[in-house]
Enzyme design. Structure first.
Site, short mmCIF file in Angstrom:
data_model
loop_
_atom_site.label_atom_id
_atom_site.label_comp_id
_atom_site.label_asym_id
_atom_site.label_seq_id
_atom_site.Cartn_x
_atom_site.Cartn_y
_atom_site.Cartn_z
N LYS A 176 11.08 10.89 -2.80
CA LYS A 176 10.07 10.34 -1.90
C LYS A 176 9.70 11.41 -0.89
O LYS A 176 10.51 12.30 -0.61
CB LYS A 176 10.62 9.12 -1.15
CG LYS A 176 9.55 8.13 -0.74
CD LYS A 176 9.09 7.30 -1.91
CE LYS A 176 8.06 6.29 -1.52
NZ LYS A 176 7.79 5.38 -2.65
P1 NAD Z 1 -1.59 1.25 1.34
O1 NAD Z 1 -1.52 2.22 2.47
O2 NAD Z 1 -2.64 1.38 0.31
O3 NAD Z 1 -1.67 -0.24 1.93
C1 NAD Z 1 -0.77 -0.74 2.86
C2 NAD Z 1 -1.34 -2.05 3.38
O4 NAD Z 1 -0.38 -2.67 4.23
C3 NAD Z 1 -2.60 -1.87 4.23
O5 NAD Z 1 -3.47 -2.95 3.95
C4 NAD Z 1 -2.07 -1.94 5.66
O6 NAD Z 1 -3.07 -2.36 6.59
C5 NAD Z 1 -1.01 -2.99 5.48
N1 NAD Z 1 0.01 -3.00 6.52
C6 NAD Z 1 0.65 -1.95 7.09
N2 NAD Z 1 1.52 -2.39 8.01
C7 NAD Z 1 1.44 -3.74 8.00
C8 NAD Z 1 2.10 -4.78 8.71
N3 NAD Z 1 3.02 -4.50 9.63
N4 NAD Z 1 1.77 -6.07 8.44
C9 NAD Z 1 0.84 -6.37 7.49
N5 NAD Z 1 0.19 -5.42 6.79
C10 NAD Z 1 0.49 -4.14 7.05
O7 NAD Z 1 -0.12 1.27 0.68
P2 NAD Z 1 0.30 0.77 -0.79
O8 NAD Z 1 0.28 1.92 -1.71
O9 NAD Z 1 -0.43 -0.49 -1.11
O10 NAD Z 1 1.84 0.46 -0.52
C11 NAD Z 1 2.28 -0.78 0.01
C12 NAD Z 1 3.77 -0.93 -0.28
O11 NAD Z 1 3.96 -0.90 -1.69
C13 NAD Z 1 4.65 0.18 0.28
O12 NAD Z 1 5.90 -0.39 0.64
C14 NAD Z 1 4.83 1.11 -0.90
O13 NAD Z 1 6.02 1.88 -0.79
C15 NAD Z 1 4.91 0.11 -2.03
N6 NAD Z 1 4.59 0.65 -3.35
C16 NAD Z 1 3.39 1.25 -3.60
C17 NAD Z 1 3.11 1.71 -4.88
C18 NAD Z 1 1.78 2.32 -5.24
O14 NAD Z 1 1.54 2.58 -6.41
N7 NAD Z 1 0.89 2.54 -4.30
C19 NAD Z 1 4.05 1.57 -5.91
C20 NAD Z 1 5.27 0.93 -5.63
C21 NAD Z 1 5.52 0.47 -4.35
#
Ligand code: NAD
Length: 427
Positions: free
Chosen positions: A117
């Site tokens: 990461k």
């Molecule tokens: P992103 O930046 O595209 O979206 C994050 C979203 O969460 C945004 O809408 C943001 O406004 C919202 N957010 C942030 N803090 C918040 C809070 N305190 N309360 C409510 N909403 C909040 O990120 P993403 O890629 O969608 O990742 C989201 C989660 O999924 C993370 O934990 C990431 O590690 C995990 N994840 C992502 C992927 C991927 O392919 N992108 C894969 C596996 C896991």
């Protein structure tokens, strides 16, 4: 001297998420009678790089200096793989915990990677496009000797996207003197990115719902879904849910939370969010206190934002029958304890959100072979891998009388331990 987490934690890796990851790991290590030497090794990341670096603001007067990280938890299984996040509170312990989770996730679904990461401690929402580009290119230079198609392959995570991956790939390629698409996944398809990568995590997550619903004797169509986070994961999960006939009744992001019992039109909400940079103010909904979102009356809860949001304090008030973890580490150990007691079915992050790294693996394979698959092939292989992992985890949970997280970790950790024992120790 032997290193334990208490000794390593406060000075190097201390963070709530890292402690959670280790508590979780130790619990399962006890259950599978993991060899003590292997346990000590797996509790700590193998390689951690901390950098500080400057980047220019747009006025070309101000220079900001920021922290960046890249952690590789385990080299045993092949190259390492994991996202890069841009967030104001990223720290070494958080990145190390997420790298460890990536190891179990890749192992569980059978991908030939260890976990990694990365992150930069910055609020990406206040950066202009050109500032983000300069930051990304300089961060790439700082970690360039650490990454590569055979070493460590980054991908998008919170606060980063296809464009950031394109700049990373371009910087790396420019410096090694030839185009190297396989250094990163989650790129735009025009430069070797995989079709369907963008929506893979959210759609993969929802592809598990029919089996989960049948396990709970609950219909999929008409089930009420609540989504925390409307980014890359939450948006596509919400879209897939509504296409499957579920009603998405509440959504939140960093700007606020909105609620509509009749269910949202997700395309319309996504258009609003693209124009207004958040769900706050969406007209076809009532405003909701974000703190109440997780405890709303619903059938399925999708935490898809940040870690540590479902705690021992709010878990007893959660009414969902199933929680599908889109985010990494959204549920604390204390909350898990509550769900084990009251029977809420939690599909753990290392299984539920593994669609992203699975399609990233497909992208890496396609880049290495210079041969690209059709969308139908990608979607079919993704569903097959995730649903096979789910059915193995359900079987294991029944056989051992445990929850799904414990069963998933048992499988993921066991495979890694077997590989470590088979390889032995050098010298
Ligand atoms: P992103 O930046 O595209 O979206 C994050 C979203 O969460 C945004 O809408 C943001 O406004 C919202 N957010 C942030 N803090 C918040 C809070 N305190 N309360 C409510 N909403 C909040 O990120 P993403 O890629 O969608 O990742 C989201 C989660 O999924 C993370 O934990 C990431 O590690 C995990 N994840 C992502 C992927 C991927 O392919 N992108 C894969 C596996 C896991």
């Amino acid at each position: 001297m032997s290193l334990d987490v208490d000794a390593a934690g406060p000075s190097e890796l201390s963070s709530p998420l890292y402690r959670e990851a280790v508590v979780q790991f130790d619990r399962v290590a006890d259950m599978i009678n993991l060899d003590d030497n292997i346990r000590a090794r797996l509790r700590l990341p193998q390689r951690s790089l901390v950098v500080t670096f400057p980047f220019r603001r747009d006025d070309y007067e101000a220079v900001d200096t920021v922290f960046g990280y890249r952690v590789q938890h385990l080299q045993t299984m092949g190259p390492t793989k994991g996202g890069i996040r841009y967030a104001p509170d990223v720290n070494l312990g958080e990145v190390a915990a997420l790298a460890m989770l990536m190891t179990w996730k890749c192992s569980l679904v059978g991908l030939p990677f260890g976990g990694a990461k990365g992150g930069v401690r910055i609020d990406p929402t206040v950066l202009s496009r050109s500032e983000k580009q300069r930051l990304t290119r300089r961060y790439t230079m700082e970690i360039i000797n650490f990454i590569g198609p055979d070493k460590d392959i980054p991908a998008p995570d919170m606060g980063t996207d296809e464009q950031v991956m394109a700049w990373l790939m371009d910087t790396y390629s420019t410096h090694i003197g030839h185009t190297e698409p396989a250094v990163v996944t989650g790129k735009p398809p025009s430069i070797g990115g995989s079709i369907a990568r963008r929506e893979a995590t959210g759609r993969g997550l929802m592809s598990l719902l029919p089996t989960i619903a049948s396990h709970l004797s609950m219909p999929v169509a008409g089930s009420r879904v609540v989504v925390q986070g409307f980014g890359k994961v939450g948006r596509y999960a919400a879209l897939a849910a509504s296409e499957m006939g579920c009603k998405v009744i509440a959504v939140s992001d960093i700007t606020g939370a909105v609620h509509n019992d009749a269910g949202f039109d997700i395309d319309d909400l996504a258009r609003f969010v693209a124009e207004n940079r958040g769900v706050n103010g969406y007209r076809h909904a009532d405003e909701l206190d974000p703190a109440e979102l997780l405890t709303l009356d619903c059938d399925v809860l999708l935490p898809a934002a940040v870690g540590g949001v479902i705690t021992g304090e709010n878990a007893p008030r959660i009414k969902a029958r199933a929680i599908l973890e889109g985010a990494n580490g959204p549920t604390t150990a204390a909350a898990d304890e509550v769900f084990r007691e009251n029977g809420v079915l939690v599909v753990p992050d290392i299984l539920a959100n593994a669609g992203g790294v699975t399609v990233s693996y497909f992208e890496w394979v396609q880049d290495l072979q210079n041969y690209f698959w059709s969308e139908a092939e990608i979607v079919a292989r993704l569903r097959e891998i995730l649903n096979r992992a789910l059915s193995e985890v359900l079987d294991m949970a029944i056989q051992k009388g445990t929850d799904l997280r414990t069963a998933a970790l048992m499988k993921g950790i066991r495979r890694v331990a077997d590989a470590k024992l088979a390889r032995g120790m050098y010298p």
